[in-house]
Design an enzyme around this catalytic site. Structure first.
Site, PDB file in Angstrom:
ATOM      1  N   CYS A 109      12.091  10.365   9.837  1.00  0.00           N
ATOM      2  CA  CYS A 109      10.751  10.455  10.672  1.00  0.00           C
ATOM      3  C   CYS A 109       9.888   9.762  10.134  1.00  0.00           C
ATOM      4  O   CYS A 109       9.023   8.949  10.764  1.00  0.00           O
ATOM      5  CB  CYS A 109      10.375  11.607  10.991  1.00  0.00           C
ATOM      6  SG  CYS A 109      11.561  12.941  11.997  1.00  0.00           S
ATOM      7  N   ASP A 145       2.418   3.265  36.844  1.00  0.00           N
ATOM      8  CA  ASP A 145       2.571   4.335  38.210  1.00  0.00           C
ATOM      9  C   ASP A 145       2.871   5.658  37.629  1.00  0.00           C
ATOM     10  O   ASP A 145       3.165   6.406  38.470  1.00  0.00           O
ATOM     11  CB  ASP A 145       3.631   3.714  39.264  1.00  0.00           C
ATOM     12  CG  ASP A 145       4.848   3.445  38.505  1.00  0.00           C
ATOM     13  OD1 ASP A 145       5.153   3.657  37.407  1.00  0.00           O
ATOM     14  OD2 ASP A 145       5.855   2.819  39.251  1.00  0.00           O
TER      15      ASP A 145
HETATM   16  C1  BEZ Z   1      14.912  13.153   9.098  1.00  0.00           C
HETATM   17  O1  BEZ Z   1      13.946  12.869   9.876  1.00  0.00           O
HETATM   18  O2  BEZ Z   1      15.338  12.733   8.271  1.00  0.00           O
HETATM   19  C2  BEZ Z   1      15.627  14.065   9.835  1.00  0.00           C
HETATM   20  C3  BEZ Z   1      15.235  15.198  10.513  1.00  0.00           C
HETATM   21  C4  BEZ Z   1      16.255  16.118  10.823  1.00  0.00           C
HETATM   22  C5  BEZ Z   1      17.483  16.079  10.544  1.00  0.00           C
HETATM   23  C6  BEZ Z   1      18.124  14.997   9.987  1.00  0.00           C
HETATM   24  C7  BEZ Z   1      17.347  13.830   9.465  1.00  0.00           C
END
Ligand code: BEZ
Length: 223
Positions: free
Chosen positions: A46, A139
């Site tokens: 992330c 929209d």
């Molecule tokens: C990550 O963002 O690294 C991650 C999050 C949840 C499960 C596996 C990886």
């Protein structure tokens, strides 16, 4: 499993975010929007994704697309995590993340929008959000959705590429072929007759011959 289908009005909601409380439809106004979700704060994939999305924010802006992220943690956690994302991107002091992050600590939005990844739980055994991408048109209708599991990071260059196709095909009666990039030839969709194609595409239509003899592979310069 609830889900939002292409063409549905994207559900409106109020949510706490890193820029305060927002109403999604008001936040988007009459612009295109991208909502991208993340499993949790302080997770490695992330962090790289949010960093890449920040680096590409000018490209989204050029296309008139408002960005908003979501992760199932509270605003205070998001604010602290953003410092890591900024450091990961080697940004200068004073830099601010160019998009807000929605907090969804009770997973209400994740559930309502069909974003939970059933195979992935956090340390407390709670399900986390999958990596969803929702592209919303001016929209407020859903134009595209992509759903990745938590373990697979997205490619934000590909997301920009599909936005280019969505925005082109929203106003021109064309389709974009495999691996299309802006400037490449586009395709004449099957619901356009030969006669109509002549009028619609004055730059010309070229057909690729196939064993079936059916003239369905028709290319024209991007209008
Ligand atoms: C990550 O963002 O690294 C991650 C999050 C949840 C499960 C596996 C990886």
């Amino acid at each position: 499993m609830p889900g939002i289908l292409l063409g549905d009005i994207f559900p409106n909601f109020e949510a706490e975010t890193t820029i305060g409380t927002i109403n999604l439809h008001d936040f988007l106004g009459d612009r295109w929007g991208i909502l991208f979700s993340h499993p949790r704060d302080y997770t490695p994939v992330c962090t790289t994704e949010l960093g890449r999305a920040a680096k590409l924010s000018e490209e989204f802006k050029k296309r008139g697309v408002k960005m908003i992220a979501l992760s199932v943690d509270c605003v205070e956690d998001h604010r602290e995590w953003i410092k890591d994302i900024i450091a990961y991107n080697d940004e200068e002091p004073g830099y601010t993340l160019p998009y807000p992050i929605i907090a969804d600590p009770n997973r209400h939005l994740a559930l309502a929008l069909g974003m939970l990844d059933p195979d992935m739980k956090d340390q407390e055994g709670m399900p986390v959000t999958a990596r969803c991408v929702f592209i919303i048109g001016p929209d407020k209708k859903l134009k595209l959705s992509i759903l990745y599991p938590a373990t697979t990071g997205r490619n934000f260059d590909e997301i920009l590429r599909v936005i280019d196709s969505l925005q082109l095909t929203a106003t021109k009666r064309v389709a974009t072929p495999v691996d299309w990039k802006p400037g490449d030839h586009v395709m004449v969709p099957p619901n356009i007759s030969e006669e109509e194609a002549k009028d619609l595409f004055p730059a010309g239509v070229c057909k690729r011959q196939l064993p079936s003899g059916k003239n369905y592979l028709r290319y024209t310069p991007q209008p």
